[in-house]
Scaffold this active site. Structure first.
Site, PDB file in Angstrom:
ATOM      1  N   SER A  54      -1.704  -6.557  -6.500  1.00  0.00           N
ATOM      2  CA  SER A  54      -1.725  -5.418  -5.574  1.00  0.00           C
ATOM      3  C   SER A  54      -2.187  -5.926  -4.225  1.00  0.00           C
ATOM      4  O   SER A  54      -2.854  -6.960  -4.140  1.00  0.00           O
ATOM      5  CB  SER A  54      -2.705  -4.354  -6.065  1.00  0.00           C
ATOM      6  OG  SER A  54      -4.048  -4.745  -5.792  1.00  0.00           O
ATOM      7  N   ASP A  55      -1.860  -5.219  -3.163  1.00  0.00           N
ATOM      8  CA  ASP A  55      -2.540  -5.475  -1.897  1.00  0.00           C
ATOM      9  C   ASP A  55      -4.003  -5.036  -2.115  1.00  0.00           C
ATOM     10  O   ASP A  55      -4.320  -4.375  -3.109  1.00  0.00           O
ATOM     11  CB  ASP A  55      -1.878  -4.710  -0.750  1.00  0.00           C
ATOM     12  CG  ASP A  55      -2.145  -5.380   0.602  1.00  0.00           C
ATOM     13  OD1 ASP A  55      -3.175  -6.078   0.724  1.00  0.00           O
ATOM     14  OD2 ASP A  55      -1.348  -5.200   1.534  1.00  0.00           O
ATOM     15  N   CYS A  56      -4.887  -5.446  -1.197  1.00  0.00           N
ATOM     16  CA  CYS A  56      -6.314  -5.255  -1.489  1.00  0.00           C
ATOM     17  C   CYS A  56      -6.720  -3.783  -1.469  1.00  0.00           C
ATOM     18  O   CYS A  56      -6.556  -3.097  -0.468  1.00  0.00           O
ATOM     19  CB  CYS A  56      -7.151  -6.112  -0.559  1.00  0.00           C
ATOM     20  SG  CYS A  56      -6.868  -7.854  -0.922  1.00  0.00           S
TER      21      CYS A  56
ATOM     22  N   TYR B 180       0.824  -1.214   0.000  1.00  0.00           N
ATOM     23  CA  TYR B 180       0.000   0.000   0.000  1.00  0.00           C
ATOM     24  C   TYR B 180       0.855   1.260   0.000  1.00  0.00           C
ATOM     25  O   TYR B 180       0.546   2.231  -0.678  1.00  0.00           O
ATOM     26  CB  TYR B 180      -0.841   0.064   1.282  1.00  0.00           C
ATOM     27  CG  TYR B 180      -1.975  -0.913   1.375  1.00  0.00           C
ATOM     28  CD1 TYR B 180      -3.083  -0.798   0.531  1.00  0.00           C
ATOM     29  CD2 TYR B 180      -1.977  -1.924   2.325  1.00  0.00           C
ATOM     30  CE1 TYR B 180      -4.145  -1.685   0.641  1.00  0.00           C
ATOM     31  CE2 TYR B 180      -3.041  -2.802   2.438  1.00  0.00           C
ATOM     32  CZ  TYR B 180      -4.118  -2.689   1.595  1.00  0.00           C
ATOM     33  OH  TYR B 180      -5.158  -3.563   1.700  1.00  0.00           O
TER      34      TYR B 180
ATOM     35  N   ALA C  39      -5.213  -1.557  -3.159  1.00  0.00           N
ATOM     36  CA  ALA C  39      -4.022  -0.699  -3.250  1.00  0.00           C
ATOM     37  C   ALA C  39      -3.976   0.078  -4.565  1.00  0.00           C
ATOM     38  O   ALA C  39      -3.183   1.013  -4.695  1.00  0.00           O
ATOM     39  CB  ALA C  39      -2.750  -1.526  -3.083  1.00  0.00           C
TER      40      ALA C  39
END
Ligand SMILES: *[C@@H]1O[C@H](CO)[C@@H](O)[C@H](O)[C@H]1NC(C)=O
Length: 591
Positions: free
Chosen positions: A297-299, A266, A301
């Site tokens: 991606s991170d969730c 993030y 992000a």
């Protein structure tokens, strides 16, 4: 000890029943290139004799733009006309297959998986072969869940190999700690185990038992500290610190671990959001280190690059930034919503989407999900009986034994005598919770035993009193705890932290024990007949200088979050059935 042995037999009995049930209920795992579907199985992308890159290129070339865009998010829908089932990229397996993501279901015949100690404790064994065997067990259990029809994804977003530089970080418990070398070795062992390579690096010809993911790339160790969140945080890192500290675990994870996944973080690093950093994703990971897996991606992000960080001027610009940087799949729905407009506005060439899809379908193919019926393939024979197997239960116990650290033992106070006539007072807010032992990203586990139950196995005459209202201990019943302590031959204090004190989205602001814990410990120790034993459950460090110098505190044990077998391990250490100064010796098989 009798209880302990019985509890190993019990899951064995249960599994006999579950495998019988599996045979009756023939739940099929989802797969492409079904030989019983002649309209799809003749596509070149189904031909297992062709190289994967050629098969992936063929598949991508058959997709419409809308179909392509649909595949850029973690919950990728089915493409029925090509016989491709839905796929879920998001599953978790930080220290055991967990029901935390969206790809694994514990609602079938398999109801739990082995919950190994939280990573910070396992790392304290400094035993890379142990880490490897845990990874192996996780990979096997993951495949068994898939074969049993309880998974729609085989991509696991672990290990977390961020350097635990700030001791207040709520997620430090998930990592192997602050040392770049140890963290790198942990990454390599775990990833090789999960993915099915050998401990010494022998490869499974590019095939994947399950897919591991090095996260969170990079320089992430702040979640939520005094109003600063990971979504907006800009880590200022010198090039030297990046090279010396933050990057080595990722480099090892990719080069020696051959991880098939990376997650971008993030946070920004020196102003640039990690998922939009071409230098990081494409130049460093892919070109310099030779990474050839997928990057997620991170969730959410991607959305924050526009919404929270204001780095991208429009949603379409955010799409262009991440795809051109080299990210392949978005955990969330941002790319599903905004990619078409980016193409229409001629900001994004379709070739960038094709590049991402090529990486994504290559990983699904390496997992064997495009080879026809998976039950006829090597990993297809992994049955439900490996999940919570006796061998994995023993491994979880061994990891807890080897991770627990004896910090103080004045006058040989430990181990306590195994005598029928002694009485024990067990005091503290962490003494009677099996869930606290697991840490985060956990469960459901195979077994559930609290420290109280495990100690009662040794000493029938055990009196338990929490002393604090909660782990936060804003309110404590100290006088009552003191009375109970006075009446017992030995006192064990089970203190420390839990997920209300340190977790994702919650950093600490100091390192002292919460609330009135220290006061409770000191008063109880003062009143007890003999010096007391202090056990600390916590991932991040706590300052226990007061206990180190308190003569009334004879022994101190650090037990991290020791997993589903952690209570048994602790009791064994306290009563001398395991010596925390000795490793369990297992001969390394040279594979
Ligand atoms: C298990 O849960 C998943 C996801 O919610 C669902 O799709 C599936 O039908 C459930 N299976 C059973 C046997 O209930």
């Amino acid at each position: 000890m009798i209880f302990h042995k019985l509890s190993l037999v019990f899951p064995l009995l249960c599994l006999c029943f579950t495998s019988l049930l599996t045979r009756v209920d023939s739940t099929q795992p989802p797969f492409s290139c079904d030989p019983s579907n002649p309209s799809t199985e003749t596509f070149p992308f189904c031909k297992t004799t062709l190289p994967i890159s050629q098969r992936a290129r063929d598949l991508v070339s058959r997709l419409t733009l809308d179909e392509k865009i649909s595949q850029l998010v973690n919950s990728a829908p089915a493409i029925p006309r090509l016989g491709i089932p839905a796929y879920e990229w998001w599953s978790e397996a930080l220290h055991g297959v967990a029901g935390v993501g969206k790809g694994i279901f514990f609602n079938g015949t398999i109801r739990g998986a082995t919950s190994f100690p939280q990573v910070i404790l396992t790392a304290a064994s400094f035993d890379s072969y142990l880490w490897y065997r845990i990874g192996q067990a996780i990979g096997l259990e993951a495949r068994a869940l898939y074969n049993a029809g309880q998974a729609i994804g085989m991509t696991f977003w672990a290990p977390n190999i961020n350097i635990f530089r700030d001791p207040r970080w709520g997620r430090g418990q998930e990592t192997p700690g602050e040392d770049p070398l140890v963290t790198g070795k942990y990454a390599v062992s775990y990833v090789r185990g999960v993915q099915g390579d050998t401990f010494n690096g022998g490869k499974l010809k590019g095939k994947l038992q399950a897919s591991a993911c090095c996260k969170h790339f990079t320089a992430y160790d702040l979640d939520n500290w005094k109003g600063t969140t990971r979504y907006k945080f800009d880590a200022r890192v010198t090039m030297q610190d990046l090279a010396d500290t933050y990057q080595p675990p990722f480099e090892s994870c990719v080069k020696q671990g051959r991880a098939s996944g990376i997650m971008c973080a993030y946070n920004r690093v020196n102003g640039i959001p990690s998922c939009a950093d071409r230098n990081l994703l494409s130049k460093t990971a892919r070109r310099q280190w030779g990474f050839h897996g997928y990057i997620t991606s991170d969730c959410d992000a991607v959305s924050i690059i526009h919404d929270a960080q204001g780095y991208a001027k429009s949603p379409e610009d955010a799409v262009v930034d991440v795809l051109k940087a080299g990210m392949d799949v978005n955990c969330g729905s941002f790319l599903q919503k905004h990619t078409k407009a980016a193409v229409k506005q001629k900001k994004l060439p379709e070739s960038e989407i094709d590049r991402a899809l090529h990486n994504l379908f290559s990983v699904r193919m390496r997992l064997g999900l495009f080879n026809g019926n998976p039950t006829t393939q090597p990993f297809g024979k992994i049955g439900a009986d490996v999940v919570c197997s006796p061998a994995h239960q023993v491994l979880a116990l061994q990891a807890a034994q080897d991770g627990i650290v004896l910090l103080k033992n004045s006058h040989g106070l430990l181990p306590l005598p195994k005598s029928k006539s002694v009485s024990l007072a067990l005091i503290g807010p962490n003494a009677n919770s099996a869930k606290t032992l697991l840490g985060n990203y956990a469960g459901p586990s195979c077994r559930s035993i609290t420290p109280l139950q495990a100690l009662q196995n040794y000493v029938e005459n055990t009196v338990y009193y929490p002393g604090c209202d909660t782990v936060a201990c804003s309110s404590a019943s100290i006088d009552k705890a003191v009375d109970i302590a006075k009446g017992a031959d030995h006192v064990v204090l089970m203190m420390g932290l839990d997920q209300t004190q340190e977790k994702e989205e919650l950093d600490r602001v100091d390192l002292v024990l919460p609330g009135r814990q220290q006061e409770l410990i000191t008063r109880v120790a003062e009143a007890a007949k003999k010096p007391v034993i202090l056990v600390l459950l916590c991932g991040g460090p706590v300052d226990i200088t007061f206990a180190k110098y308190d003569r009334n505190i004879g022994s101190i044990l650090w037990a991290g979050y020791p997993g589903e077998a952690g209570a048994v391990a602790l009791a064994e250490v306290i009563f001398g059935d395991h010596n925390p100064g000795e490793f369990t010796v297992i001969a390394v098989e040279m594979q």
